[in-house]
Structure formats: structure tokens, C-alpha cells
Design an enzyme around this catalytic site. Structure first.
Site, PDB file in Angstrom:
ATOM      1  N   LYS A 109       0.845  -1.202   0.000  1.00 34.80           N
ATOM      2  CA  LYS A 109       0.000   0.000   0.000  1.00 34.80           C
ATOM      3  C   LYS A 109       0.875   1.246   0.000  1.00 34.80           C
ATOM      4  O   LYS A 109       0.607   2.208  -0.733  1.00 34.80           O
ATOM      5  CB  LYS A 109      -0.933  -0.002   1.221  1.00 34.80           C
ATOM      6  N   ASP A 143     -11.405   2.955   3.712  1.00 38.32           N
ATOM      7  CA  ASP A 143     -11.730   1.524   3.656  1.00 38.32           C
ATOM      8  C   ASP A 143     -13.244   1.299   3.548  1.00 38.32           C
ATOM      9  O   ASP A 143     -13.683   0.194   3.231  1.00 38.32           O
ATOM     10  CB  ASP A 143     -11.255   0.831   4.952  1.00 38.32           C
ATOM     11  N   GLN A 177      -5.016  -1.404   9.465  1.00 44.13           N
ATOM     12  CA  GLN A 177      -4.892  -2.737   8.864  1.00 44.13           C
ATOM     13  C   GLN A 177      -5.510  -3.797   9.782  1.00 44.13           C
ATOM     14  O   GLN A 177      -5.224  -3.839  10.976  1.00 44.13           O
ATOM     15  CB  GLN A 177      -3.398  -3.039   8.605  1.00 44.13           C
TER      16      GLN A 177
HETATM   17  N1  GUN Z   1      -6.835  -6.681   5.809  1.00 43.31           N
HETATM   18  C1  GUN Z   1      -7.023  -7.404   4.687  1.00 43.31           C
HETATM   19  N2  GUN Z   1      -7.643  -6.641   3.740  1.00 43.31           N
HETATM   20  C2  GUN Z   1      -7.839  -5.426   4.293  1.00 43.31           C
HETATM   21  C3  GUN Z   1      -8.419  -4.220   3.814  1.00 43.31           C
HETATM   22  O1  GUN Z   1      -8.894  -4.101   2.687  1.00 43.31           O
HETATM   23  N3  GUN Z   1      -8.421  -3.184   4.682  1.00 43.31           N
HETATM   24  C4  GUN Z   1      -7.903  -3.275   5.934  1.00 43.31           C
HETATM   25  N4  GUN Z   1      -7.964  -2.200   6.719  1.00 43.31           N
HETATM   26  N5  GUN Z   1      -7.364  -4.382   6.410  1.00 43.31           N
HETATM   27  C5  GUN Z   1      -7.331  -5.453   5.586  1.00 43.31           C
END
Ligand code: GUN
Length: 298
Positions: free
Chosen positions: A55, A122, A99
Site C-alpha cells: 500500500k 476503507d 490494517q
Molecule cells: N486486511 C485485509 N484486507 C484489508 C483491507 O482491505 N483493509 C484493511 N484495513 N485491512 C485489511
């Protein structure tokens, strides 16, 4: 029956990232500052570390500012929420991502509730989930948003199609179903208690599989010509000298190719769309916060 075509999520995601980069450049011209995405990682989960690293790299590549916050596994929930509140108030931060999964002593609902919905890129906050459900402008979770983009690219108008979403998670299944309903599909949400899943899937023009079970959806369950979006990423046990098992989706890919009109591969289908949509959502958050028009082409 000719073999189904591959839906190249990797190429579509690259195009989307390029369009985001164009919007970032215009935003910087107008405002004099970069859109900013803050990512919080708690603990040392290896998969989460890889995701967060990807990311950050993608954020910087499109010209945005990346703010990374790493907290120890045993961080008190109150400290994490204090950090979220500090980022809510930080004018350089347009998007906040915590996350998941979080360590078990932390209530992820409480942490997500602390995020300013205007920075919730998100789309996990109940305000955004509610806005999506009632058809208001909302931040939509990145994976289902990416799936919808791929479907519209394949089919154009989705109106009247029979869509089956397999899986009912808050992150993928439920928002995916809401998005498809918003496109005037007839939507069925199937899950682990669904009876005669093969029969349910057989009626679908669109299948989105998000159950997390390797190759569960068989090729002969599919209606000929169905468009299949496979959200699953499952690692099989290693075979014959392999160091690591193969990555497979929730759909038996080789079988499905003989029935589907088009299908996403794993890897290289939905996966690359998730980060591209995160950048897209961050660009939209920054534009809204700056009082600018919605960026074009996103
Ligand atoms: N963990 C796995 N996929 C995601 C996601 O799309 N967003 C977040 N915040 N955590 C994740």
C-alpha cells in the site's frame, strides 16, 4: 462452447492507478499539497506487513503522501484510538486505514468507529455502510468496489442481471450485494448455510465468490456464459517438491474456464484492484475535503 476469456485485473488496476496519478497531479497544482493516506499497522503479522508495504509503495508511486504508523502487538486499545483521533484532526491526512486483523485484545469495531467517516477510505465505518445501504454517496470497501468496476468493464449495464454473491462478510459480501442492487441486479446472497448452492449458482449471470474456501465453486455449477469474479486467495498444501503450495481462488478455475463467459484469475484478478481502489478512495476523500469537484475518470 468456447473457453471463457480472462479478466485482466492487473491491467485494469494499472490503468486506474494511472488515472489516480493524473488526478493527484492536478490536485497538487490547485492546492499546493499532496493527498495523504495514513496506514496503521499493529503487531507483526507477516501477511499484514506485506499488504502495508504494498500500500505504501503504491501510494507514493501515484504521488500521494504516505504516513505509516507501526504500533506494538500489546498496544492498549486506548492508545490506538488516541492515534486515530490525532489523524482525524491532522489536515495533512485525507484517508485513514487501520490494517486488519487487529490483536484479539482490541475491539476492531470500536477502532473503526473512531475514524472520521470523511477519512474512512476503507469504507468500514457504519456511517459509510449505512450510506451505501440507503443509496447515498459513501466510501465503499475497496475489494467489492474493484469487483464492480471489473463487472461494468465486462458487461456495461448490469441492469436486470441475476447476481449471486457467495459470502456475507461486512468487508466483501454485504457491500458487494449492495453495489449490485444499486446497479439494478437481482441479487442473491449465498453463504455457508445456503441449501443447494450449485442450483443457486446455476441461475446466475454474475457470480462473485468470496467465501475463502479453495476451489469450492465447481465449473459445472456455472451457467454458460456467466461472468465470474473470484475474490478468494487460498494457498494449497505443497505438492511434489514445491516449497509453497499454489495460490488458488474460491472457484475451480480450469473447470470454470469451460463454462464462464469471462473469469478473473487468481492471482492477477481481483487482488490488484483492491489497492488501486484504496488510492481512488483516498483521491476522492482529498478532493471532497478540499471542496473540489469529484475527480474525472475514477
Ligand atoms: N486486511 C485485509 N484486507 C484489508 C483491507 O482491505 N483493509 C484493511 N484495513 N485491512 C485489511
Amino acid at each position: 462452447m468456447s473457453a471463457g476469456t480472462l479478466i485482466d485485473g492487473k491491467a485494469f488496476a494499472a490503468g486506474l492507478r494511472q488515472r489516480v496519478a493524473g488526478s493527484v497531479a492536478k490536485f497538487v497544482d490547485v492546492t499546493g499539497h499532496k493527498p495523504g493516506l495514513a496506514v496503521i499497522l499493529v503487531g507483526n503479522d507477516p501477511a499484514s506487513q506485506v499488504y502495508v508495504g504494498s500500500k505504501k509503495k503504491a501510494t507514493v508511486e501515484v504521488g500521494m503522501e504516505s504516513f505509516e504508523h507501526r504500533l506494538p502487538e500489546d498496544v492498549p486499545q486506548s492508545d490506538l484510538i488516541t492515534l486515530v483521533e490525532r489523524l482525524n484532526a491532522d489536515t495533512a491526512v485525507d484517508g485513514i486505514l487501520v490494517q486488519l486483523p487487529l490483536p484479539s485484545h482490541i475491539d476492531d469495531k470500536a477502532v473503526i468507529a473512531a475514524i472520521d467517516p470523511a477519512k474512512d477510505v476503507d469504507g468500514f465505518h457504519v456511517v459509510n455502510a449505512g450510506r451505501l445501504a440507503v443509496g447515498e454517496e459513501a466510501f465503499v470497501p475497496c475489494t467489492p468496489l474493484g469487483c464492480l468496476m471489473l463487472l461494468k468493464d465486462q458487461l456495461g449495464d448490469l441492469s436486470g442481471k441475476n447476481a449471486v454473491v457467495i459470502g456475507r462478510s461486512n468487508i466483501v459480501g454485504k457491500p458487494m450485494a449492495q453495489l449490485l442492487l444499486g446497479e439494478n441486479c437481482t441479487v442473491t446472497i449465498a453463504h455457508s448455510r445456503t441449501q443447494d448452492l450449485a442450483d443457486v449458482v446455476r441461475r446466475a449471470d454474475i457470480v462473485v465468490a468470496a467465501v475463502g474456501r479453495a476451489e469450492m465453486v465447481r465449473g459445472d455449477w456455472l451457467k454458460d456464459g456467466a461472468i465470474v469474479i473470484d475474490v478468494g486467495i487460498n494457498r494449497l498444501a505443497p505438492e511434489g517438491g514445491e516449497a509453497k503450495g499454489r495460490l488458488v481462488g474460491d472457484v475451480a478455475f480450469d473447470e470454470a474456464l469451460g463454462h464462464a463467459g469471462a473469469i478473473t484469475p487468481v492471482p492477477g484478478g481481483v487482488g490488484p484492484m483492491t489497492i488501486a481502489c484504496l488510492l481512488r478512495n483516498t483521491m476522492v476523500a482529498a478532493s471532497r475535503r478540499a471542496g473540489l469537484a469529484m475527480p474525472e475518470g475514477l
